[in-house]
Scaffold this active site. Structure first.
Site, mmCIF file in Angstrom:
data_model
loop_
_atom_site.group_PDB
_atom_site.id
_atom_site.type_symbol
_atom_site.label_atom_id
_atom_site.label_comp_id
_atom_site.label_asym_id
_atom_site.label_seq_id
_atom_site.Cartn_x
_atom_site.Cartn_y
_atom_site.Cartn_z
ATOM 1 N N GLU A 202 0.832 -1.200 0.000
ATOM 2 C CA GLU A 202 0.000 0.000 0.000
ATOM 3 C C GLU A 202 0.876 1.262 0.000
ATOM 4 O O GLU A 202 1.938 1.269 0.595
ATOM 5 C CB GLU A 202 -0.901 -0.003 1.247
ATOM 6 C CG GLU A 202 -1.696 -1.292 1.392
ATOM 7 C CD GLU A 202 -2.384 -1.455 2.746
ATOM 8 O OE1 GLU A 202 -2.663 -0.424 3.394
ATOM 9 O OE2 GLU A 202 -2.632 -2.599 3.151
ATOM 10 N N GLU A 313 -9.780 5.654 3.032
ATOM 11 C CA GLU A 313 -10.107 4.842 4.209
ATOM 12 C C GLU A 313 -10.062 5.742 5.435
ATOM 13 O O GLU A 313 -9.179 6.598 5.543
ATOM 14 C CB GLU A 313 -9.083 3.708 4.354
ATOM 15 C CG GLU A 313 -9.275 2.856 5.604
ATOM 16 C CD GLU A 313 -8.178 1.790 5.767
ATOM 17 O OE1 GLU A 313 -8.149 1.150 6.825
ATOM 18 O OE2 GLU A 313 -7.356 1.621 4.841
#
Length: 397
Positions: A202, A313
């Site tokens: 990520e 997120e």
């Protein structure tokens, strides 16, 4: 006689209580000093002796350290990928650049402070995401995904073998309601099932008061090979990601950030698998190849990724039993569009021939679209893009 016996019992009781108190306070002192020792040891492991130190205007200390080795053939042609033409935006830099640069053969490392580690639930958990922090599109059990309090607004592709992904990500500074919450915008390179063996790479930007001690927008990376259980971490907070670049520091503040109805800034991130060595490399902007995750860190990703996700997120800890007002992206819904809502543009995947391609069959996913939403589109200039985000708590959320 009776009274002196009572007195003896009272003295004995007081003596016992004092003994208990003394042993408890000694144990507490011992546990505090043991924790201090554990933290000091951990800081010693993380903070290497610097060749040069730079004080950043945002309060960070950047240590220029020598990597223990330098890989051969670092800048072969296949390392720096050709980038598709896109509108040129003002280059983004990092706050510490205002006060100097690291020498060429060193890497910049954000120094970890004692208070950084003490904010974590334990030394072992410092620099790690909580388990179940991954968006699982089209899950049959939506309640399960939100058990950890993580919420997402993402676009994704699946059903093929992927060897990397790219995106240009709009940079904002979302407001965070609680210090234990965060807001991030990133891309995920995923392999394996969503069970205990998930592999994930990520990268993106995040605001995380818990991790960094402030509300600045910072560049970050993350990796795990077992669904965030025992492996992986943010940035350089454990061994794994090998940095080779002297100009960009992981976890350092990105500057400038976009403003509502004002100038817009974005960063480009490309992650791709080197066809020869099999390692996963990361490029920031058009000029900075930052480093790589060795393929041996992973099981599924040692071969290829089975899913790519792009998007936002946040952690919703439901303070006072209500949805958090922590913002995602700009804190505004996608329908507000450019200059107001946050975006990902020119999103692409890397195919088995090491070419950047448009994503086929782009899907979207969000747990609660009244809190945070996502809307995709495509045009000649931005290729495949989407707006995403939202304010969190509002009358409909």
């Amino acid at each position: 006689m009776g009274s002196s016996g009572g007195c003896g019992v009272t003295i004995l009781l007081l003596f016992c209580l004092w003994g208990v108190f003394f042993s408890l306070s000694s144990a507490a002192r011992l546990s505090v000093s043991r924790q201090k020792l554990e933290v000091a040891k951990h800081l010693n492991r993380l903070n290497k002796s610097p060749v040069k130190t730079i004080q950043s205007p945002d309060g960070d200390t950047i240590d220029c350290t020598r990597p223990s080795f330098h890989p051969e053939g670092l800048f072969d042609e296949n390392k720096v990928s050709e980038n598709p033409k896109a509108k040129v935006h003002i280059p983004i830099s990092q706050a510490w650049h205002a006060n100097g640069r690291c020498p060429e053969d060193t890497i910049p490392v954000r120094r970890t402070k004692e208070e950084d580690v003490l904010r974590a639930s334990s030394v072992r958990r410092y620099g790690r995401k909580k388990h179940r922090a991954i968006p699982k599109p089209r899950s049959a059990e939506p309640d399960l995904i939100n058990q950890s309090g993580h919420q997402h607004a993402i676009a994704y592709v699946e059903g093929d073998k992927y060897y990397g992904a790219k995106a240009t990500i709009n940079v904002w500074e979302p407001k965070i309601q609680q210090p234990n919450e965060f807001s991030l915008s990133q891309l995920w390179i995923l392999g394996g099932s969503f069970g205990q063996d998930l592999n994930s790479i990520e990268a993106g930007w995040q605001v995380s008061p818990d991790l960094y001690g402030d509300n600045n927008t910072r560049l970050f990376t993350y990796w795990t090979s077992d669904a965030y259980q025992a492996t992986g971490c943010y940035n350089l907070l454990c061994s794994g990601f090998i940095q080779v670049n002297s100009e960009i520091a992981m976890g350092a503040t990105i500057t400038p950030v976009s403003g509502y109805r004002n100038s817009q800034y974005d960063i480009s991130i490309l992650i791709w698998k080197d066809p020869k060595e099999g390692h996963w490399w990361m490029q920031f902007g058009n000029d900075y190849v930052l480093g790589y995750w060795p393929s041996f860190l992973f099981s599924y990703l040692a071969d290829s990724a089975s899913m790519i996700e792009w998007g936002g997120e946040v952690v919703n800890s439901e303070p006072d039993g209500q949805h958090t007002s922590t913002q995602m992206g700009s804190g505004h819904f996608p329908e507000e569009g450019f200059g107001k809502a946050s975006y990902f543009r020119n999103i692409q995947v890397v195919d088995s021939s090491n070419n950047l391609k448009a994503p086929k069959g782009l899907g979207t996913f969000t747990e609660q679209s009244n809190c945070y939403d996502v809307q995709t589109g495509s045009n000649g200039d931005w290729g495949h893009y989407f707006y995403y985000g939202g304010p969190g708590k509002n009358p409909n959320c």
